[in-house]
Motif scaffolding. Structure first.
Motif, mmCIF file in Angstrom:
data_model
loop_
_atom_site.group_PDB
_atom_site.id
_atom_site.type_symbol
_atom_site.label_atom_id
_atom_site.label_comp_id
_atom_site.label_asym_id
_atom_site.label_seq_id
_atom_site.Cartn_x
_atom_site.Cartn_y
_atom_site.Cartn_z
ATOM 1 N N GLU A 71 0.832 -1.202 0.000
ATOM 2 C CA GLU A 71 0.000 0.000 0.000
ATOM 3 C C GLU A 71 0.872 1.259 0.000
ATOM 4 N N ALA A 72 1.945 1.233 0.791
ATOM 5 C CA ALA A 72 2.858 2.377 0.843
ATOM 6 C C ALA A 72 3.500 2.609 -0.520
ATOM 7 N N GLN A 73 3.927 1.531 -1.151
ATOM 8 C CA GLN A 73 4.558 1.653 -2.466
ATOM 9 C C GLN A 73 3.561 2.165 -3.506
ATOM 10 N N GLU A 74 2.355 1.640 -3.474
ATOM 11 C CA GLU A 74 1.325 2.065 -4.424
ATOM 12 C C GLU A 74 0.992 3.551 -4.233
ATOM 13 N N ASP A 75 0.836 3.968 -2.965
ATOM 14 C CA ASP A 75 0.547 5.374 -2.676
ATOM 15 C C ASP A 75 1.670 6.287 -3.170
ATOM 16 N N LEU A 76 2.905 5.881 -2.926
ATOM 17 C CA LEU A 76 4.046 6.697 -3.362
ATOM 18 C C LEU A 76 4.166 6.742 -4.877
ATOM 19 N N ASP A 77 3.917 5.601 -5.530
ATOM 20 C CA ASP A 77 3.950 5.574 -6.998
ATOM 21 C C ASP A 77 2.919 6.550 -7.578
ATOM 22 N N GLU A 78 1.709 6.521 -7.021
ATOM 23 C CA GLU A 78 0.648 7.421 -7.484
ATOM 24 C C GLU A 78 1.021 8.876 -7.235
ATOM 25 N N LYS A 79 1.604 9.131 -6.065
ATOM 26 C CA LYS A 79 1.993 10.496 -5.725
ATOM 27 C C LYS A 79 3.078 10.998 -6.676
ATOM 28 N N VAL A 80 4.068 10.158 -6.962
ATOM 29 C CA VAL A 80 5.148 10.537 -7.886
ATOM 30 C C VAL A 80 4.571 10.819 -9.275
#
Length: 127
Positions: A71-80
């Motif tokens: 979830e953290a990785q997915e959130d960061l990918d979306e944010k980037v």
């Protein structure tokens, strides 16, 4: 001051000042977005060095809420992704404002350069 400049030139000068203000606002927004993008990219890079089983938290307002690795990785990918688009959009806006500024500046210089003998639209007098 107004007596020194024809009304058209005064208008162009005011437009130039507005564009300069807009350019400054866009530059501030772009710097903020670039800073956020760098932070998100750094967090994503740090995530590569973290074991997937490590307990992680994300900030939600004033709280830290437990999250998992995926979830953290997915959130960061979306944010980037989102921030990259924002920076790109602001860069394009910055370029458009700069082009408008240069065009307007050229028009004003032409107006003032040609205004010595009475200008294209006016003559002496006026009431």
């Amino acid at each position: 001051m107004q007596g020194n400049l024809p009304p058209e030139a005064q208008e162009k000068l005011e437009e130039l000042q507005d564009l300069q203000e807009t350019a400054q606002q866009v530059a501030v927004q772009k710097n903020e977005a670039e800073s956020q993008l760098t932070e998100a990219q750094n967090a994503l890079n740090e995530l590569d060095d973290i074991d997937a089983d490590t307990q992680m938290y994300r900030e939600v307002g004033e709280l830290l809420v437990a999250t998992d690795y995926d979830e953290a990785q997915e959130d960061l990918d979306e944010k980037v992704d989102s921030l990259e688009i924002r920076v790109e959009t602001l860069e394009k806006q910055e370029e458009r404002v700069q082009e408008q500024f240069e065009e307007l500046q050229g028009e004003l210089q032409q107006m003032l350069g040609g205004a010595g003998g009475g200008g294209p639209m006016g003559g002496p007098g006026g009431a």
